[in-house]
Design an enzyme around this catalytic site. Structure first.
Site, PDB file in Angstrom:
ATOM      1  N   TYR A   1     -17.520   4.542   1.097  1.00 25.32           N
ATOM      2  CA  TYR A   1     -17.560   5.866   1.722  1.00 25.32           C
ATOM      3  C   TYR A   1     -17.225   6.967   0.717  1.00 25.32           C
ATOM      4  CZ  TYR A   1     -12.416   5.787   1.897  1.00 25.32           C
ATOM      5  OH  TYR A   1     -11.093   5.748   1.575  1.00 25.32           O
TER       6      TYR A   1
ATOM      7  N   TYR B   1      -1.957  -0.133   9.792  1.00 28.50           N
ATOM      8  CA  TYR B   1      -2.003  -0.694   8.443  1.00 28.50           C
ATOM      9  C   TYR B   1      -0.725  -0.350   7.682  1.00 28.50           C
ATOM     10  CZ  TYR B   1      -3.837  -1.678   3.746  1.00 28.50           C
ATOM     11  OH  TYR B   1      -4.032  -2.173   2.480  1.00 28.50           O
TER      12      TYR B   1
ATOM     13  N   SER C   1       0.850  -1.193   0.000  1.00 31.87           N
ATOM     14  CA  SER C   1       0.000   0.000   0.000  1.00 31.87           C
ATOM     15  C   SER C   1       0.881   1.237   0.000  1.00 31.87           C
ATOM     16  CB  SER C   1      -0.904   0.022   1.230  1.00 31.87           C
ATOM     17  OG  SER C   1      -1.562   1.277   1.360  1.00 31.87           O
TER      18      SER C   1
END
Length: 255
Positions: free
Chosen positions: A201, A161, A148
């Site tokens: 979202y 994360y 990520s």
């Protein structure tokens, strides 16, 4: 089908939706037999398998809840059980670590339990699933870790994360050196925001979506296939001379 992966066996953790599902479908179109790893959403995993098989590919579902003691052993037991008619020798060519647990908490709000669970799913599981895969993984194989942008760009709301994905990047570098003599490449692909079911979202908030898209050099948010094209390259023979890399697949986010 392109045939780029004909005769190969691939396994994608977290393969029931999002980037994992798109990766599994692309591998199947390219000719691979694909194991669809999943932990919770059995209907989505079964649907993915059915879509692949209906379209002329070959796939099977592998159920294991990651992030619990003994998960790596159970994972490969499940692979052997589910794949006995598809992969009778239990051997593998491509392993994609896509399954992950998110965390949306700054340090002040982050509990030890949440941190431990993120590390267990995002770091420990790939480490030991890979360890047990080493006798199965054919020489010249591929390991692809889905990282990520949060590992390299400051993201206080994604602290745990991001830390877990940074660990996965280091794992990538070390494993590339370790397995290089066997001709096995190991790489990470680091997306930015990708519009999957976890991005609802943003679909519900056009203003926020526009703000996030403004951070992307290419002017839009990513789609799963944008990332999968990079994964497919690394999995194919075209990617044979790329290893130990963390490839930014974010459309130029936060440049």
């Amino acid at each position: 089908m392109s045939g780029a992966l004909r005769g190969k066996v691939a396994l994608v953790t977290g393969g029931s939706h999002g980037i994992g599902r798109a990766t599994a479908e692309r591998f199947a179109r390219d000719g691979a037999t694909v194991g669809i790893g999943y932990g919770h959403d059995e209907p989505a995993a079964r649907e993915t398998v059915e879509r692949i098989n209906t379209n002329g590919g070959r796939a099977f579902a592998v159920h294991t809840k990651l992030g619990t003691p003994g998960d790596a052993t159970r994972f490969w037991d499940a692979f052997d059980e589910a794949g006995r008619d598809h992969v009778p020798d239990g051997q593998l060519d491509i392993l994609v670590h896509n399954a992950a647990k998110g965390s949306f908490a700054r340090l002040a709000a982050l509990s030890e339990e949440e941190f431990d669970q993120v590390i267990a799913v995002n770091v420990r599981a790939p480490f030991f699933i890979t360890k047990l895969a080493l006798p199965r993984l054919r020489d010249g194989g591929r390991i692809i870790n889905i990282s990520s942008l949060a590992a390299t760009v400051a993201s206080p709301d994604l602290l745990a994360y991001g830390v877990s994905k940074a660990a996965l990047n280091t794992f990538t570098l070390d494993l590339a050196v370790d397995l290089g003599p066997r001709g096995i490449t190991v790489n990470s692909v680091a997306p930015g925001i990708v519009m999957t079911r976890n991005s609802q979202y943003l679909r519900d908030n056009a203003e926020l979506a526009a703000q996030q898209a403004a951070r992307v050099a290419l002017g839009r948010l990513g789609e799963p296939d944008d990332v999968v094209s990079v994964i497919a390259f690394l999995a194919s023979d075209e990617g044979r001379w790329v290893t130990g890399q963390v490839i930014n697949a974010s459309g130029g986010t936060s440049l």
